[in-house]
Design an enzyme around this catalytic site. Structure first.
Site, mmCIF file in Angstrom:
data_model
loop_
_atom_site.group_PDB
_atom_site.id
_atom_site.type_symbol
_atom_site.label_atom_id
_atom_site.label_comp_id
_atom_site.label_asym_id
_atom_site.label_seq_id
_atom_site.Cartn_x
_atom_site.Cartn_y
_atom_site.Cartn_z
ATOM 1 N N GLY A 1 -53.364 24.421 47.804
ATOM 2 C CA GLY A 1 -53.944 23.355 48.595
ATOM 3 C C GLY A 1 -52.919 22.378 49.111
ATOM 4 O O GLY A 1 -53.170 21.639 50.057
ATOM 5 N N PHE A 2 -51.726 22.361 48.505
ATOM 6 C CA PHE A 2 -50.720 21.388 48.886
ATOM 7 C C PHE A 2 -49.478 22.046 49.493
ATOM 8 O O PHE A 2 -48.487 21.379 49.722
ATOM 9 C CB PHE A 2 -50.318 20.556 47.672
ATOM 10 N N GLY A 3 -49.536 23.338 49.723
ATOM 11 C CA GLY A 3 -48.403 24.031 50.309
ATOM 12 C C GLY A 3 -48.235 25.409 49.693
ATOM 13 O O GLY A 3 -48.990 25.822 48.818
ATOM 14 N N LYS B 1 -43.543 25.243 44.045
ATOM 15 C CA LYS B 1 -44.548 24.774 44.995
ATOM 16 C C LYS B 1 -43.856 23.852 46.001
ATOM 17 O O LYS B 1 -43.380 22.765 45.647
ATOM 18 C CB LYS B 1 -45.658 24.027 44.253
ATOM 19 N N ASP C 1 -59.854 18.714 40.793
ATOM 20 C CA ASP C 1 -60.032 19.985 41.504
ATOM 21 C C ASP C 1 -60.057 21.139 40.503
ATOM 22 O O ASP C 1 -59.331 22.121 40.654
ATOM 23 C CB ASP C 1 -58.923 20.183 42.533
#
Length: 877
Positions: free
Chosen positions: A579-581, A596, A692
């Site tokens: 979701g962040f990359g 990440k 999440d």
């Protein structure tokens, strides 16, 4: 890999044996405190003959309580009948001065039993500090749980400060505090301290631990017996003078365990630490308890993590004498294993008598500057200050003494910069000891009964900017230097309410009215000059401070972007799109890692990134993905995590992974995930809300152990491609807490809701949202609630399990999941309650059927197995 030392056997004359036995009765190195018994009282324990004394002389705060009468059983140790609790103040400390002080090594032990002493029925959770450093957290599951925390520590001063810190999860308390003097030449390590992890008496047949008088150091040796192992024992004394210094008691060394089947060639002991970064020291004690015939031998090799201990090729235990193998350098990793492998010429299998394992605790925080400590203690003694002034005045950070403020700079001891003793009942004159607090900026002695003149030395405190002497009985003339500093604006001075104090020569013999004097600062050229000078100095200081703060958080874990490129082989292999990359595969110092790369559109700025990393670097739990390092260079931001290559829970539930999880495996994975979330909520300060929780954020390793990923990130980063979404509403449709989503406010109960949805997926194998259903039954919680109301548990459980599940347990776990996924936060469980329910269910699942696992598993995370397969472990060399 750490090297091991082997301690040879040395025999002593019989008179030395007698001397040691006499010393075994000596308690001169003991301090034994029963917390909560009346002041000046004492008693001798019936079982150990140890003398326990009241804690009143070692503490200045707290209240005394007896535990609930229904828990005061005959077999309960007397030390747990009473407690001292600390309902007031964030930090409360015991100050103990043992017989031998600085430089001497002690075993320090604290013990806790809640016993529902406050009739609240809720066991607390709080932190335990030794001096200024965190020792451990104290978590009690229920009223009868006994928690023991033990540490081996070489004193840095003549006093021992044991402090309890309130985390707002119940009132801290203490039942027992014990100090035991050790020999300085045992447990020698590079670490400041050794926290007891496990200490086992193998083969013991009783339920109670061996301790003093059997052990002259009063160590607790917990009995442990493994299934399918043979107990060997002797009625003869194991010579306690075998000169390795550790002196494990004869009663412990007189029993040993060995494989019951003579064809078994090895014993393997292993465990998985909650944190792979924990460092351990291991001590294994051996003694031959069987008199072997001349044609028989017992010899074996010892391996640690598949590497042989660096001694001789084989080890042969000595008859009735103790030998100790110990690791000289600490070992760490996600899996620790040592193996005793029978030698080729040996006619008898390996044995073990006792094991000790310790975890290092690097005490890095510095105590308050000793000059400041000496000064404030003199002030306390001089004025008989009735405040909770025990322990360190400034540390740990955030918990200074009442009325004390401190300055904290990197790599330097804290300094006292503010003392507020207003309304403290002070009498007598202002003592010269205040001049020794050289960094002092603020001093408030108002509203006391101080007499005499205002001393000149107060004007010589270079950093003093505020001085309040109001409402005392001071006399004489105000010193000229103080008056000058007040006039030039460098000192805010308050002296009102002292009728006999003159602020000028004209009032020397005149009685002033009782009024408040606030000496104004004079606006002059000189004042402006000093003000400008101060502003320039402050600006330069802030600039320097900012330059320091923008440096790497931890240079040992900071990596340049060029290093990230090298680690990932120029971003060759993509593991997934988060979701962040994107997440890339990498190799760092021979270990697989997952990197990440945070997308440029998701980053909210360096301050948020820094705060996030600073928090994540402190989070360590076996069910949380470990953050190994980070990068922030220009607009490139990356997080380096441990690599988990067995997919996610989502892969197993969706069928992407072809393996079908058994009922027990599902319970274990659910428990692992719950424990990870429970730690985020209750073990972190401040608590972390994941926001999440979903199956794809629960990674599964090769041992089917679950680890939570992406925790914390949703606080500081927006989802890629969704930059307009508020960071407050991060999450995934179907798992989002409907109540908090509507208000855009999230809490721990939001994670509980999401976990409940995940648990329903684990039970049913169904998707969260079903497009084929009617609107009111699309969500999994609605569908399961409907089926459960019909009493049809079999239609709820994943059909891939067939009949291989316990219907009663399935019903219970389904109710737990629905309680978590309740639309109202008020009716939801806490993660602590969920963990307790899952633990009980997993235990019942394991005992209700044969899993086929030959390993013996303790709740202590240590396992033992026997094997005849020589190929899985290294050969002797």
């Amino acid at each position: 890999m750490g090297n091991f030392n082997f301690l040879p056997l040395v025999s002593f004359a019989s008179f030395v044996v007698v001397l040691v036995l006499v010393c075994a009765q000596d308690q001169s190195g003991f301090v034994s405190i029963d917390c909560g018994i009346p002041e000046d009282s004492s008693y001798y324990d019936e079982k150990t003959d140890i003398k326990y004394i009241s804690d009143a002389a070692f503490v200045e705060s707290g209240t005394i309580h007896s535990i609930d009468s229904k828990f005061q059983k005959k077999n309960l140790e007397k030390q747990f009948q009473k407690v001292r609790s600390f309902p007031e103040g964030k930090k409360n400390c015991y100050d103990v001065q043992p017989p031998q002080g600085k430089g001497f090594k002690y075993l320090i032990r604290t013990r806790f039993m809640y016993g529902n002493y406050d009739n609240l029925g809720k066991a607390p959770d709080f932190d335990l500090y030794l001096g200024v450093n965190l020792w451990d957290s104290v978590t009690l599951e229920n009223s009868t749980t006994i928690v023991t925390k033990e540490i081996i520590y070489t004193l840095r001063s003549d006093k021992v400060h044991v402090c309890l810190v309130d985390k707002e999860r119940g009132t801290p308390f203490l039942s027992v505090l014990e100090l035991r003097l050790l020999k300085n030449n045992i447990y020698e390590t590079a670490s400041d301290s050794l926290m007891l992890y496990r200490r086992w008496d193998l083969g013991a047949t009783g339920d109670l631990p061996a301790r003093y008088k059997d052990d002259i150091f009063d160590r607790f040796w917990m009995p442990l017996m493994f299934p399918n192992f043979l107990i060997l024992n002797t009625s003869l004394m194991i010579d306690p003078t075998s000169s390795n210094g550790f002196l494990p008691p004869s009663v412990v060394m007189s029993t040993a365990v060995a494989p019951m089947n003579s064809s078994i060639e090895q014993i393997m002991v292993y465990w998985e630490p909650r944190d792979p970064n924990w460092k351990f020291y291991i001590y294994i004690h051996f003694a031959e308890v069987e008199k072997l015939p001349s044609n028989e031998t017992r010899e074996f090799s010892v391996f640690l993590n598949k590497e042989q201990i660096d001694t001789t090729s084989v080890f042969r235990p000595s008859y009735l004498y103790t030998d100790t193998l110990y690791v000289q350098n600490p070992v760490s990793g996600p899996f620790l294993e040592f193996v005793l492998r029978q030698g080729v010429k040996s006619t008898r299998p390996p044995i073990m008598n006792a094991i000790e394992t310790y975890r290092t605790n690097e005490f890095l925080d510095l105590p308050t500057d000793q000059n400041d400590v000496d000064a404030i203690m003199k002030i306390k003694t001089k004025y008989k200050v009735k405040k909770n002034w025990l322990g360190d005045p400034c540390a740990p950070f955030g918990y200074p003494w009442q009325g004390i403020n401190c300055s904290y700079t990197a790599n330097n001891p804290p300094r006292i910069i503010s003392v507020n003793l207003s309304f403290s009942g002070l009498t007598g004159q202002i003592d010269p000891v205040f001049i020794t607090l050289t960094p002092l900026q603020k001093l408030d002695l108002s509203n006391n009964r101080l007499t005499g003149t205002v001393p000149d030395f107060l004007a010589n405190l270079p950093d003093l900017t505020e001085l309040n002497l109001e409402e005392n009985k001071l006399t004489g003339i105000l010193p000229e230097k103080l008056l000058e500093r007040s006039k030039d604006g460098s000192l805010s001075l308050r002296v009102g309410g002292n009728p006999d104090l003159c602020v000028s020569d004209s009032c020397r013999n005149k009685k002033t009215e009782r009024k408040e004097y606030i000496i104004p600062s004079v606006a002059s050229v000189t004042g402006l000059f000093f003000l400008l000078l101060a502003l320039i100095s402050f600006w330069q200081f802030k600039k320097r401070q900012q330059s320091v703060k923008t440096g790497p958080l931890d240079t040992k874990r900071y990596y340049k972007y060029s290093e990230i490129v090298e680690i990932t082989n120029n971003f060759e292999r993509v593991l997934g799109q988060g979701g962040f990359g994107k997440v890339y595969y990498g190799v760092l110092r021979g270990e697989q890692v997952a990197i990440k790369m945070l997308s440029k559109s998701s980053a909210q700025g360096y301050k948020e990134f820094r705060a996030e990393v600073e928090l994540l670097l402190r989070v360590h739990h076996k069910n949380l993905i470990a953050l190994i390092g980070y990068c922030h260079e220009g607009d490139q931001m990356a997080l380096i995590y441990e690599y988990i290559g067995n997919g996610t829970l989502g892969d197993y539930l969706s069928g992407k992974n072809s393996s079908i999880l058994s009922w027990e495996e599902r319970l274990q994975i659910s428990l692992d995930a719950a424990q990870g979330l429970e730690y985020l909520h209750n073990g972190c300060k401040p608590p972390i809300v994941h926001r999440d929780v979903k199956p794809t954020n629960i990674l599964i390793n090769e041992k089917l152990q679950a680890k939570i990923a992406d925790f914390g990130l949703s606080r500081s980063f927006t989802l890629e491609g969704d930059s307009q979404v508020s960071t407050e509403v991060a999450g995934t449709i179907g798992y989002l807490d409907p109540e908090h989503y509507s208000m855009q406010q999230f809490s721990e109960k939001s994670d509980v809701y999401s976990f409940g949805v995940v648990l329903l997926e684990v039970i049913t194998g169904q998707p969260v949202i079903s497009r084929s259903r009617t609107e009111e039954n699309r969500h999994i919680s609605d569908r399961v609630s409907l089926m459960l109301s019909k009493g049809d548990i079999k239609s709820i459980v994943d059909p891939k399990l067939g009949e291989r599940f316990n219907a009663g347990l399935a019903w219970k776990i389904t109710e737990v999941a629905l309680a978590c996924a309740s639309e109202s936060t008020k009716t939801r469980l806490t993660m602590s309650q969920v963990v307790a329910e899952l633990k009980e269910s997993l235990c019942r699942a394991r005992t209700s059927g044969d899993s086929g696992d030959i390993s013996f598993s303790e709740p202590t995370e240590m396992n033992v197995s026997m094997t005849v397969d020589p190929g899985v472990l290294p050969q002797p060399r």
